[in-house]
Design an enzyme around this catalytic site. Structure first.
Site, PDB file in Angstrom:
ATOM      1  N   SER A  40      27.140  67.414 -24.216  1.00  0.00           N
ATOM      2  CA  SER A  40      26.617  66.418 -23.204  1.00  0.00           C
ATOM      3  C   SER A  40      27.169  65.098 -23.634  1.00  0.00           C
ATOM      4  CB  SER A  40      25.183  66.478 -23.215  1.00  0.00           C
ATOM      5  OG  SER A  40      24.575  65.441 -22.272  1.00  0.00           O
ATOM      6  N   GLY A  41      27.541  64.219 -22.564  1.00  0.00           N
ATOM      7  CA  GLY A  41      28.013  62.863 -22.732  1.00  0.00           C
ATOM      8  C   GLY A  41      29.427  62.640 -23.260  1.00  0.00           C
ATOM      9  N   ASP A  43      32.290  64.998 -16.981  1.00  0.00           N
ATOM     10  CA  ASP A  43      32.235  64.759 -15.496  1.00  0.00           C
ATOM     11  C   ASP A  43      33.417  63.608 -15.295  1.00  0.00           C
ATOM     12  OD1 ASP A  43      30.423  66.277 -14.643  1.00  0.00           O
ATOM     13  OD2 ASP A  43      28.768  64.824 -14.759  1.00  0.00           O
ATOM     14  N   ARG A  56      21.698  61.919  -9.588  1.00  0.00           N
ATOM     15  CA  ARG A  56      21.684  60.748 -10.061  1.00  0.00           C
ATOM     16  C   ARG A  56      22.190  59.820  -9.115  1.00  0.00           C
ATOM     17  NH1 ARG A  56      24.658  63.000 -15.398  1.00  0.00           N
ATOM     18  NH2 ARG A  56      22.767  64.025 -16.498  1.00  0.00           N
ATOM     19  N   ARG A 111      25.358  55.238 -20.863  1.00  0.00           N
ATOM     20  CA  ARG A 111      25.213  55.996 -19.411  1.00  0.00           C
ATOM     21  C   ARG A 111      23.707  55.640 -18.933  1.00  0.00           C
ATOM     22  NH1 ARG A 111      26.403  62.247 -18.890  1.00  0.00           N
ATOM     23  NH2 ARG A 111      24.243  62.407 -19.610  1.00  0.00           N
ATOM     24  N   ARG A 149      20.196  66.083 -27.228  1.00  0.00           N
ATOM     25  CA  ARG A 149      21.514  66.093 -26.806  1.00  0.00           C
ATOM     26  C   ARG A 149      22.353  66.058 -28.274  1.00  0.00           C
ATOM     27  NH1 ARG A 149      22.569  65.293 -20.715  1.00  0.00           N
ATOM     28  NH2 ARG A 149      20.392  65.884 -20.141  1.00  0.00           N
ATOM     29  N   ASN A 165      38.472  63.227 -26.185  1.00  0.00           N
ATOM     30  CA  ASN A 165      38.538  62.044 -25.245  1.00  0.00           C
ATOM     31  C   ASN A 165      37.861  60.655 -26.006  1.00  0.00           C
ATOM     32  OD1 ASN A 165      38.025  60.792 -22.551  1.00  0.00           O
ATOM     33  ND2 ASN A 165      35.733  61.658 -22.484  1.00  0.00           N
TER      34      ASN A 165
HETATM   35  N1  LIG Z   1      37.103  58.173 -22.571  1.00  0.00           N
HETATM   36  C1  LIG Z   1      35.954  57.477 -22.337  1.00  0.00           C
HETATM   37  N2  LIG Z   1      35.784  56.380 -22.663  1.00  0.00           N
HETATM   38  C2  LIG Z   1      34.518  55.413 -22.534  1.00  0.00           C
HETATM   39  N3  LIG Z   1      33.627  56.083 -21.695  1.00  0.00           N
HETATM   40  C3  LIG Z   1      33.774  57.117 -21.321  1.00  0.00           C
HETATM   41  C4  LIG Z   1      34.841  58.194 -21.482  1.00  0.00           C
HETATM   42  N4  LIG Z   1      34.772  59.245 -20.914  1.00  0.00           N
HETATM   43  C5  LIG Z   1      33.470  59.121 -20.444  1.00  0.00           C
HETATM   44  N5  LIG Z   1      32.938  57.985 -20.588  1.00  0.00           N
HETATM   45  C6  LIG Z   1      31.651  57.729 -20.086  1.00  0.00           C
HETATM   46  O1  LIG Z   1      30.495  58.310 -20.993  1.00  0.00           O
HETATM   47  C7  LIG Z   1      29.498  58.847 -20.153  1.00  0.00           C
HETATM   48  C8  LIG Z   1      29.362  60.152 -20.179  1.00  0.00           C
HETATM   49  O2  LIG Z   1      30.248  60.719 -19.391  1.00  0.00           O
HETATM   50  P1  LIG Z   1      29.907  61.888 -18.477  1.00  0.00           P
HETATM   51  O3  LIG Z   1      28.820  61.688 -17.712  1.00  0.00           O
HETATM   52  O4  LIG Z   1      31.449  62.491 -17.667  1.00  0.00           O
HETATM   53  O5  LIG Z   1      29.572  63.259 -19.567  1.00  0.00           O
HETATM   54  P2  LIG Z   1      29.447  64.661 -19.431  1.00  0.00           P
HETATM   55  O6  LIG Z   1      30.186  65.461 -20.449  1.00  0.00           O
HETATM   56  O7  LIG Z   1      29.765  65.009 -17.876  1.00  0.00           O
HETATM   57  O8  LIG Z   1      27.796  64.764 -19.653  1.00  0.00           O
HETATM   58  P3  LIG Z   1      26.717  65.777 -19.151  1.00  0.00           P
HETATM   59  O9  LIG Z   1      26.952  67.153 -19.743  1.00  0.00           O
HETATM   60  O10 LIG Z   1      25.423  65.244 -19.856  1.00  0.00           O
HETATM   61  O11 LIG Z   1      26.608  65.720 -17.699  1.00  0.00           O
HETATM   62  C9  LIG Z   1      29.754  58.180 -18.460  1.00  0.00           C
HETATM   63  O12 LIG Z   1      29.081  56.999 -18.595  1.00  0.00           O
HETATM   64  C10 LIG Z   1      31.354  57.954 -18.743  1.00  0.00           C
HETATM   65  O13 LIG Z   1      31.580  57.081 -17.775  1.00  0.00           O
END
Ligand SMILES: Nc1ncnc2c1ncn2[C@@H]1O[C@H](COP(=O)(O)OP(=O)(O)OP(=O)(O)O)[C@@H](O)[C@H]1O
Length: 426
Positions: A241-242, A246, A271, A365, A376, A396
């Site tokens: 997560s995070g 997405d 959200r 976030r 998490r 990433n």
């Molecule tokens: N390469 C990156 N550099 C900086 N910020 C990032 C990067 N990738 C994603 N983010 C930011 O990190 C945060 C978490 O990303 P995201 O919501 O896409 O994670 P997720 O894996 O989909 O989380 P979840 O499983 O909880 O839904 C968001 O605010 C996103 O904009």
């Protein structure tokens, strides 16, 4: 009498399956001497314009592989632009043939203008072919007649087919004696052909050499595809997560529009900025339970108090249409899908460059309470231990979303080139 390619005056014709196909090609990226003139034309400005000369590039597989078309165009245009002025094909317009990858009737119908002059006038005008095709379409004309018509239209021009099988076979049957290759991606072949066309001596030699090889072989060169087209892929993108699942999916949707991105059903609340049916299907717990009872979910899990799951039907529909499917699931979900699809899907694990970076991302976030964040991160530590169950791991890194997406695209492209293709059945 059939002239060798090098002796045929050539004219570059623009034929797009849809005007938007060519419109989507951003020629400014290729050269500042190249401009997009009209919807279905690519213009090339040269101060040394003198006579009508052009070259055709036929590309099939367009709908399934726009990136090939794009790279072939890019190659062709940069190849023209990098030549010294005097050796440029003298043309006021560099048009590009983009042939459809299927339904030859569509191609022939689109070529089926009233006369050669009419077609040429249309071509000179730089008008949109899509528009033209509509007004000139003759319903019910036998294919053979259309082929003859097309043959007339393009006789006298040289055409390089850097397209797939159909594009090649059509071009070679309609414009006999013209060179053709079998793959849009093979820019090197296009270059050889192209050089042959603009240098008459070389072109003639090349044509003779090819004829000699064909004669020695005793059978004509085959235009059939040497391998079947790649099978549709199921690509599973997972990670803690995070980590940015997405965000990665959102960007991937922009750069690879041909993929189908499965919309997950979830019982969690929306959200800010999220749209039902686009980001998720937001369903009630009762509706979700019905999907479980009907066995209509590829996987589902209770994640932090909310249900999330992948509707099976979406995946089935896409596979049957030959579309690649991208799934976004948590690590638990990926394990469930692996237990069903085994090695027939591609599993990609996203990680942040460090735990600190992951925590920072979650904090920024601003969607989690301290308690949820603790849960998490503790879960993320456990999830990282399952890395070995995945095919690929992609970092990433902070501020490197573009690089992450590029790496994923490379993985997918490499998967498409596998000798033993993965086959998905659900
Ligand atoms: N390469 C990156 N550099 C900086 N910020 C990032 C990067 N990738 C994603 N983010 C930011 O990190 C945060 C978490 O990303 P995201 O919501 O896409 O994670 P997720 O894996 O989909 O989380 P979840 O499983 O909880 O839904 C968001 O605010 C996103 O904009």
């Amino acid at each position: 009498m059939q002239l060798p390619c090098s002796q045929i005056p050539f004219e570059f014709y623009a034929v797009a399956l849809k005007p938007c196909n060519v419109k989507s090609v951003d020629c400014h990226k290729f050269s500042n001497r190249c401009i997009v003139a009209k919807q279905s034309c690519v213009s090339f400005n040269s101060p040394s314009i003198c006579k009508k000369t052009s070259i055709g590039l036929a590309m099939s597989y367009f709908r399934s592989r726009p990136q090939y078309t794009h790279s072939a165009l890019k190659y062709l245009i940069s190849s023209v632009c990098s030549r010294p002025e005097q050796s440029l094909p003298c043309t006021s317009r560099l048009n590009v043939n983009i042939l459809p990858d299927s339904a030859s009737s569509l191609l022939l119908r689109r070529f089926n203008t009233n006369s050669v002059q009419d077609f040429k006038a249309f071509n000179r005008s730089g008008a949109s072919f899509g528009k033209r095709a509509k007004t000139s379409e003759k319903v019910g004309t036998p294919l053979e007649a259309r082929a003859k018509n097309t043959s007339e239209l393009i006789r006298g021009e040289s055409v390089v087919s850097a397209g797939g099988a159909l594009g090649c076979s059509l071009i070679s049957s309609l414009a006999p004696g013209c060179a053709s290759s079998t793959e849009v991606g093979s820019a090197a072949v296009a270059e050889v052909m192209f050089k042959g066309e603009i240098n008459e001596a070389n072109g003639l030699k090349q044509t003779q050499a090819l004829t000699a090889v064909e004669t020695a072989l005793g059978t004509p060169f085959s235009n059939s595809p040497q391998v079947p087209p790649p099978k549709p892929l199921v690509i599973v993108i997972s990670g803690p997560s995070g980590v940015g699942k997405d965000a990665v999916i959102k960007r991937l949707q922009e750069v690879r529009r041909e993929f189908h991105f499965v919309v997950t059903a979830t019982t969690r609340s929306k959200r800010p900025g999220e749209v039902d049916g686009i980001d998720y299907y937001f369903v009630t717990k009762e509706e979700f339970r019905k999907l479980i009872d009907d066995k209509e979910l590829l996987e589902f899990a209770l994640v932090y108090g909310d249900y999330k799951g992948i509707p099976k039907q979406q995946v089935r529909d896409c596979i049957s249409k030959g579309l690649d499917v991208v799934l976004r699931v948590d690590v638990q979900g990926a394990a469930t899908i692996r237990s069903i699809l085994g090695s027939n899907a591609v599993f990609i694990f996203l990680v942040a460059e460090s735990e600190v970076a992951l925590v920072k991302r979650l904090a920024e976030r601003k969607t989690e309470s301290i308690d949820k964040m603790v849960l998490r991160i503790a879960t993320a530590r456990e999830e990282l231990k399952r890395l070995q169950e995945f095919d690929y791991v992609v970092v990433n890194a902070d501020g490197q979303l573009e690089k992450t997406v590029k790496t994923i695209c490379c993985i997918i492209d490499a998967e498409k080139a596998r000798v033993l293709q993965r086959t998905v059945t659900i």
